[in-house]
Each structure stands twice: as C-alpha cells, then as structure tokens.
Design a protein around this motif. Sequence first.
Motif, PDB file in Angstrom:
ATOM      1  N   CYS A 128      13.396 -22.224  -5.068  1.00 15.01           N
ATOM      2  CA  CYS A 128      14.751 -22.327  -4.515  1.00 15.01           C
ATOM      3  C   CYS A 128      15.597 -23.273  -5.365  1.00 15.01           C
ATOM      4  N   PRO A 239      20.198 -19.599   0.660  1.00 12.44           N
ATOM      5  CA  PRO A 239      19.775 -18.330   1.255  1.00 12.44           C
ATOM      6  C   PRO A 239      18.751 -18.584   2.355  1.00 12.44           C
ATOM      7  N   GLU A 240      18.474 -17.569   3.136  1.00  9.11           N
ATOM      8  CA  GLU A 240      17.618 -17.721   4.312  1.00  9.11           C
ATOM      9  C   GLU A 240      16.229 -18.248   3.969  1.00  9.11           C
ATOM     10  N   LEU A 245      19.233 -21.393   8.033  1.00 13.04           N
ATOM     11  CA  LEU A 245      20.419 -20.554   7.853  1.00 13.04           C
ATOM     12  C   LEU A 245      21.427 -20.756   8.976  1.00 13.04           C
ATOM     13  N   ARG A 273      26.525 -18.322  -1.000  1.00 13.09           N
ATOM     14  CA  ARG A 273      25.115 -18.712  -0.960  1.00 13.09           C
ATOM     15  C   ARG A 273      24.448 -18.324  -2.266  1.00 13.09           C
ATOM     16  N   ILE A 275      21.466 -17.173  -4.716  1.00 10.03           N
ATOM     17  CA  ILE A 275      20.496 -16.092  -4.539  1.00 10.03           C
ATOM     18  C   ILE A 275      19.141 -16.530  -5.070  1.00 10.03           C
TER      19      ILE A 275
END
Length: 276
Positions: A128, A239-240, A245, A273, A275
Amino acid sequence: TNPNYTIKYDITYFDKLLREYQMDKFNLKLNNSATFKRINIGITAFSPRRGQENLELKKFLSAELESNAEVMLLIQEAIYGPIFERLMPMSYASHVTKAASNLSKKLKPYIGIHWRMERGQINLMPKCAESLVTYIRNLSLTTGIENIYLATDYPLVNNGNNIAQSRTFHNLGENHHTAMKILHSSFNVNTWVSTRALDYLQLYPIEGEHLKVELNGGGIQGIFDKLILINADYFIAGPEECCRLRSTFTFDIEERRQELFKNNGTIKNTIDRWIL
C-alpha cells in the motif's frame, strides 16, 4: 418495532462517568441516584450516508430522546453520520483554527493525505505504501506540487508504548512500521509533529502529563489534521484494501471540500484514492 432497537435502564453508570469521563468537573448536578437509559440501535446507522435515509430510526430516537431535562448527556453514541436536520455547527477553538491556517498558508500548494491504517489488510501495508509513493510521485510530476501533509492513525509520537493515534486501532505491527518507513524514505512528509505546529499548546496553563495524554489520542490534533486536509490543494485517501474506508473523518473532509470546490474553486479536487 425494529428488533435491533432495545431500551435498558441502568443506574450503575455514575461511577464510570466519574472514573472515565471526569464528569464531576462539570456542574451537571449528577449523583449516584441518576437513572441512565441505554439505547441500542444495532448496526443500522453504520454508514454516514445511510443514516439520513432511515426514517424508522429517526422516529425511534425522536421518541426515546424526548425530555424536559436542561442537559442531555449522550455517552458512546455510535451513529456515524447525521440523521436529523443539521443545526449550525459549533466553531472550533480560535487558537486551533489559527494554527491550522498558518501552517496551511506556509505549505501551499500541498497534497493532503489521510491514511487510516486501521482495518487495512495488514499483510498489504508495505505494498500500500509503495503504491501511494507511486501515486504521489505521478501527481507531483503532473502538478509541480512537492509539499505533502499526512494525517494518520499511525503513532507519530514515540510514547514507548507502540500505541496508535486511534483508540480502536489495536493490531499495530511490523508491516505498519515498514509501510511508514517506505513513505518517509520517499518524501519529506509533513505532519502535526514534524511541523511542530501544536507546540504552542505548551504555553497554556495545562499540566504536561495532561497534554501528553491529549496528544497521544485522537483529540486536538485530529481537529488540526482535518482543517489542514480540508484546505489542501489535493486530498488523497486510501483504497479499501489499505485503510478504513468508511471513515467519518474522511467523509467530513470530503463534504467540506465539496463546498469549497463548488464555491471558490481554490482546491483542485474533492477526494481521490490511490490505487493498490
């Protein structure tokens, strides 16, 4: 009646109010004979956007919260968004808004990032961070903006206890530390700690230990972070797979930025957001 809605009367709450919330500091005329009403609504209002549409919940709470009391004390409310018509919000303390305004002007133009690591997939944290670095580098090349401000629940203050900024974030581990090292090794990351923007609080008549407790949680610096992110030229969230989120904090910033974007055009986006 919705079976998720329950009412329970509990008269044992007074000691907890004194122990955990120090309610004896306020002139509320509370004593240990006070009856506390416990209202459970299940997970009905989990989403900030969904609560406004729940007419059944509105009707239920309107009836149960009706009172002639001069003061109504709500403890541990868990509705993550407004369900009633909004009143004029209370203003933040002027010293906080002034400090945030000063730093925002100093950083301009800047990219604001909110990374709430809680509920992100722990094994993906380093990946991430790498994807965030790639995203910010591309955005910086496109826009020419180099300054970055980060708001996060990762512990920015070394308190020796490895405790996150959020009281609900308990699974902090090595992957989170690695992710933050990747981010800091790639950019000069500004935070409320690195900028020393809240150091002025030490001048106030407050005991050092109390200030330390305040800054180790999600209190005044959370308000400060929110104000900085609202006024960022670009606002980026995760992102989730990488973050929580459904964050009320992020939702509030997005709402305020929508107003700014529509009314004066001084910001470049409302929210994007990165990716994974």
